[in-house]
Motif scaffolding. Structure first.
Motif, PDB file in Angstrom:
ATOM      1  N   VAL A 107     -11.198   2.516   6.317  1.00 50.95           N
ATOM      2  CA  VAL A 107      -9.759   2.761   6.179  1.00 50.95           C
ATOM      3  C   VAL A 107      -9.039   1.600   6.848  1.00 50.95           C
ATOM      4  O   VAL A 107      -9.399   1.218   7.957  1.00 50.95           O
ATOM      5  N   THR A 108      -8.043   1.030   6.177  1.00 50.14           N
ATOM      6  CA  THR A 108      -7.323  -0.083   6.817  1.00 50.14           C
ATOM      7  C   THR A 108      -5.911   0.356   7.183  1.00 50.14           C
ATOM      8  O   THR A 108      -5.424   1.386   6.700  1.00 50.14           O
ATOM      9  N   ASP A 109      -5.256  -0.447   7.993  1.00 50.47           N
ATOM     10  CA  ASP A 109      -3.860  -0.168   8.343  1.00 50.47           C
ATOM     11  C   ASP A 109      -3.008  -0.184   7.080  1.00 50.47           C
ATOM     12  O   ASP A 109      -2.062   0.599   6.940  1.00 50.47           O
ATOM     13  N   GLU A 110      -3.391  -1.068   6.166  1.00 54.06           N
ATOM     14  CA  GLU A 110      -2.668  -1.158   4.901  1.00 54.06           C
ATOM     15  C   GLU A 110      -2.776   0.167   4.140  1.00 54.06           C
ATOM     16  O   GLU A 110      -1.798   0.674   3.586  1.00 54.06           O
ATOM     17  N   SER A 111      -3.979   0.730   4.136  1.00 54.76           N
ATOM     18  CA  SER A 111      -4.192   2.014   3.469  1.00 54.76           C
ATOM     19  C   SER A 111      -3.324   3.099   4.087  1.00 54.76           C
ATOM     20  O   SER A 111      -2.716   3.909   3.373  1.00 54.76           O
ATOM     21  N   LEU A 112      -3.297   3.115   5.414  1.00 53.23           N
ATOM     22  CA  LEU A 112      -2.541   4.167   6.102  1.00 53.23           C
ATOM     23  C   LEU A 112      -1.046   3.997   5.861  1.00 53.23           C
ATOM     24  O   LEU A 112      -0.323   4.981   5.671  1.00 53.23           O
ATOM     25  N   GLU A 113      -0.610   2.763   5.837  1.00 55.66           N
ATOM     26  CA  GLU A 113       0.811   2.489   5.578  1.00 55.66           C
ATOM     27  C   GLU A 113       1.167   2.983   4.176  1.00 55.66           C
ATOM     28  O   GLU A 113       2.150   3.696   3.972  1.00 55.66           O
ATOM     29  N   LEU A 114       0.340   2.629   3.205  1.00 51.98           N
ATOM     30  CA  LEU A 114       0.588   3.036   1.822  1.00 51.98           C
ATOM     31  C   LEU A 114       0.571   4.558   1.701  1.00 51.98           C
ATOM     32  O   LEU A 114       1.424   5.165   1.054  1.00 51.98           O
ATOM     33  N   LEU A 115      -0.390   5.177   2.361  1.00 46.81           N
ATOM     34  CA  LEU A 115      -0.493   6.630   2.363  1.00 46.81           C
ATOM     35  C   LEU A 115       0.787   7.254   2.909  1.00 46.81           C
ATOM     36  O   LEU A 115       1.354   8.189   2.322  1.00 46.81           O
ATOM     37  N   SER A 116       1.254   6.691   4.023  1.00 44.02           N
ATOM     38  CA  SER A 116       2.407   7.299   4.692  1.00 44.02           C
ATOM     39  C   SER A 116       3.677   7.185   3.861  1.00 44.02           C
ATOM     40  O   SER A 116       4.584   8.002   3.990  1.00 44.02           O
ATOM     41  N   ARG A 117       3.736   6.177   2.997  1.00 44.50           N
ATOM     42  CA  ARG A 117       4.965   5.967   2.219  1.00 44.50           C
ATOM     43  C   ARG A 117       4.939   6.612   0.852  1.00 44.50           C
ATOM     44  O   ARG A 117       5.959   6.722   0.187  1.00 44.50           O
ATOM     45  N   SER A 118       3.746   7.010   0.393  1.00 46.98           N
ATOM     46  CA  SER A 118       3.641   7.403  -1.008  1.00 46.98           C
ATOM     47  C   SER A 118       3.733   8.895  -1.286  1.00 46.98           C
ATOM     48  O   SER A 118       3.942   9.290  -2.425  1.00 46.98           O
ATOM     49  N   PHE A 119       3.543   9.718  -0.261  1.00 53.30           N
ATOM     50  CA  PHE A 119       3.459  11.159  -0.537  1.00 53.30           C
ATOM     51  C   PHE A 119       4.403  11.914   0.379  1.00 53.30           C
ATOM     52  O   PHE A 119       4.144  12.119   1.558  1.00 53.30           O
ATOM     53  N   VAL A 120       5.499  12.350  -0.214  1.00 52.38           N
ATOM     54  CA  VAL A 120       6.585  12.936   0.561  1.00 52.38           C
ATOM     55  C   VAL A 120       6.155  14.168   1.354  1.00 52.38           C
ATOM     56  O   VAL A 120       6.602  14.382   2.470  1.00 52.38           O
ATOM     57  N   ASN A 121       5.286  14.959   0.739  1.00 55.47           N
ATOM     58  CA  ASN A 121       4.891  16.201   1.391  1.00 55.47           C
ATOM     59  C   ASN A 121       3.584  16.105   2.153  1.00 55.47           C
ATOM     60  O   ASN A 121       2.963  17.123   2.441  1.00 55.47           O
TER      61      ASN A 121
END
Lengths: 155, 569
Positions: B112-126
């Motif tokens: 898991v990369t920081d990039e992945s976590l950033e993308l995850l945090s921004r992509s799914f509102v709920n």
């Protein structure tokens, strides 16, 4: 198929993987007989996760006393006067080699002999002279008794 | 059932939650397949390379929770080189592009990369729940993104991950308005924690149930945290270094006494033993006690603690006889080697195991490391506890026989598999011949996962298992003399399994090549970290032994992210 120790960057490719009954010492002083194709390094046996392994290791270190130094004698082949080195100050083979190269003002390596570099060897607790770098660092610390830097081959 | 409108059937399906059952109902008819597809909430993917995100989304367009597992199990023990694979990035990218309303992501052994976590945090509102187990590749910066952007986050559960701790302020990234935290586990973080931010976070989280701290949280801070969170159910204690601080001990005791919902205790990474007494008031309610990392706690303190815990169901510890006599409700037990060298009065032997089996009739899962074992002990254990679901025994010295009779431990393990009709997971060790595998193949009908190390004599051993264990899903073997004949005997068997791992066995490159040809629906990976593709270049003879083989069924063919040291046949 070479049985290289994947945890040492300097593993010698000359390890004879067909010798039977190669005795392997785990860094935690557990000895058991094993054949060449069935060996366990201290990094992958017993099967516990790295974090727990580290916790147990640091506990042992604490029990032994953090400040236990590990002074051993180091000789350069051909030079009668040796040096003393505290191995506990090094984190691994790389830092050891760097330090030795500085101390003896020459380049010292582990692994195959070649004409340019000095090769580092050690005497283990059985009294045998071995190539440095084949076994994991902590196992090495348990077994090393003295170091010798061999001269490069001459034509 | 087909006379009901779809919504009714869907409502009925809502009560079917296990993956196996949902799979079964999807097979009944086309109509049910369609309804099940669209109503599936939780998807479990045991091997991230068995399928790809596109196909996942085509089949289940509406799921909310995804579980993904990456590296093979033996990666936990350093047998899989760094960089092998298991990258979550392509999954998160694909999910982000789609319209799926992801709420929960559970990853195990993935990169898991920081990039992945950033993308995850921004992509799914709920997005509500992030559980990372034995993952690596990210830092506290990634955690900061999650904290900052996931407005509805409930769970942030980090279990035994390798996290680069930048000693940043990730805890302060939770907005002041954020109050929905239920689970916070950061025990695996190595660095310092912003205690002020942590206390403020806990103080404004009335729903907080599970809190697991890291090393850096000292006693007095713990006392303050407990005072803010008396509703806590599951607590992981960090560090207790300051032994002299008796005032903090008292404060802690007072706070703990108010935690009447506390049921589960873990951590104690550096525990000052006499501070354990602070927990005595709540011990009688504890159902789970994990002292795996409590290397400092010895003998009497431990025994005192356990004596207070009458309701224990899950425990990891050293005082086994005490456990046996006081913990009648015990269901799960993990006994780790406190001293890998062994010997002395901290040694764990077959006596401890027998005592446990006699004293704890509800025991169903055990992970037991020990110095020695006997067939007689195992036979007794089997008689006392026929309800084992998971039985993992690791005798520290490979090939060690029964220390009384010097016989192999075949009969002992044979008794276990014969008595334990529901056994799903088994790890064997000690001196074992092909005979033990004959027993396993014959009796272990429910067995799904088998771990073999330093065991067996010939290919027959492996064949007994492959032919006998119909429900086998994961088979992992190391340092055992099984070769091509066993590997190739029944190629179709691998289609019924998730994966097979074989390292330091007798399989050859030629054998693996033949397998790959016979079974194009398998990915046959040769992992050879020291050669970096030299195997191919040098035209290795078919008779060369393969150091590490990992094969798994897949519907999406060869993976494209394999590093140079992985050769996919």
């Amino acid at each position: 198929m070479e049985n290289s120790n994947s945890y040492s960057p300097y593993s010698s490719s000359s390890v004879d993987s067909t010798k039977p009954s190669l005795s392997v010492n785990l860094s935690l002083s557990l000895t058991f007989p094993s054949t060449s194709s069935q060996r366990a390094t201290s990094q992958d046996w017993p099967p516990i996760k790295p974090r727990l392994r580290d916790t147990l290791k640091s506990l042992r270190l604490r029990q032994r006393g953090y400040n236990t130094a590990l002074f051993i004698k180091v000789y350069m082949e051909g030079v009668p006067i040796g040096r003393k080195l505290d191995l506990s100050t090094f984190s691994g083979y790389e830092s050891l080699l760097e330090n030795l190269s500085g101390m003896f003002d020459t380049s010292v390596i582990c692994g195959n002999r070649d004409r340019k570099h000095h090769v580092l060897t050690y005497q283990d607790k059985d009294g045998d002279w071995m190539m440095v770098g084949d076994i994991p660092w902590d196992m090495f610390l348990e077994t090393v008794r003295r170091l010798k830097i061999t001269r490069p081959e001459r034509c | 059932m087909n006379y009901f409108p779809d919504e009714v059937i869907e409502h009925v399906f809502d009560f079917v939650t296990s993956h196996k059952d949902r799979h079964s109902i999807s097979l009944v008819c086309k109509s049910w397949f369609k309804i099940e597809r669209y109503s599936r909430q939780n998807v479990f993917i045991g091997n991230c390379y068995a399928i790809n995100p596109e196909r996942l989304l085509r089949r289940f367009p509406c799921f909310k929770s995804l579980t993904l597992k990456g590296k093979p199990h033996f990666a936990d023990f350093n047998l899989v080189p760094h960089g092998w694979g298991g990258f979550v990035q392509p999954w998160i990218e694909a999910l982000a592009r789609s319209r799926v309303g992801l709420e929960e992501l559970r990853l195990k052994r993935m990169v898991v990369t920081d990039e992945s976590l950033e993308l995850l945090s921004r992509s799914f509102v709920n997005f509500k729940s992030l559980v990372l187990v034995s993952c690596e590749g990210f830092s506290t910066d990634g955690l900061a993104s999650i904290a900052s952007n996931c407005r509805h986050l409930q769970d942030l559960d980090l279990q035994e991950n390798e996290i680069d701790d930048h000693r940043g302020q990730w805890l302060s990234c939770f907005p002041e308005t954020y109050t929905s935290l239920v689970t916070l586990n950061f025990a695996c973080l190595e660095g310092e924690t912003n205690l002020v931010a942590l206390e403020r976070l806990v103080a404004r989280s009335p729903n907080l149930r599970s809190l697991k701290l890291n090393r850096a949280v000292p006693l007095d801070a713990l006392a303050r945290l407990m005072a803010c969170a008396p509703q806590i159910v599951d607590l992981g204690v960090g560090s207790y270094e300051d032994e002299q601080d008796s005032e903090s001990c008292l404060k802690l005791q007072a706070a703990i006494r108010k935690c009447t919902s506390l049921r589960s205790l873990s951590g104690f990474l550096e525990a000052a033993p006499h501070c354990l007494s602070a927990f005595h008031p709540v011990c009688h309610n504890l159902t789970s006690l994990n002292l795996s990392y409590a290397a400092e706690i010895h003998g009497s303190h431990l025994i005192k603690l356990i004596e207070h815990c009458k309701k224990l169901q899950r425990i990891g510890d050293k005082g086994l006889e005490v456990v046996a006599s006081t913990c009648k409700e015990l269901q799960e037990l993990r006994v780790f080697p406190t001293d890998l060298q062994g010997g002395g009065n901290t040694a764990v032997t077959e006596d401890g195991l027998v005592a446990i089996s006699a004293g704890c009739p509800k025991l169903h899962s055990i992970l037991y490391f020990c110095q020695q074992m006997t067939n007689a002990a195992l036979i007794t254990v089997a008689k006392n506890c026929p309800n084992f679901i998971r039985f993992r025994l690791c005798i520290l010295e490979p090939h060690k026989p029964d220390h009384v009779t010097s016989q192999p431990l075949d009969e002992g393990f044979g008794a276990i598999v014969q008595a334990c009709k529901n056994l799903k997971r088994l790890s064997v060790s000690g001196l074992l011949t092909d005979q033990v595998f004959l027993y396993i193949g014959m009796y272990a009908t429910e067995l799904e996962m088998l771990s073999i190390a330093f065991a067996g004599d010939t290919d027959k051993g492996m064949l007994y298992v492959l032919n006998g264990c119909k429900k086998m899903r994961k088979l992992e073997i190391r340092d055992s003399p099984f070769g091509d004949a066993a590997l190739l005997a029944d190629v179709n068997k691998y289609e019924t399994m998730r994966s097979l791992w074989m390292s330091s066995c007798e399989v050859t490159l030629g054998g693996c090549k033949r397998l790959a040809r016979k079974a194009p629906w398998l990915n046959v990976e040769i992992i050879n970290e020291n050669d970096n593709n030299r195997m191919e270049e040098n035209g290795y003879e078919g008779r060369q032994k393969v150091d590490k083989l990992y094969l798994y069924r897949t519907v999406v063919g060869t993976r494209v992210d394999a590093p140079p040291f992985v050769w996919i046949l």
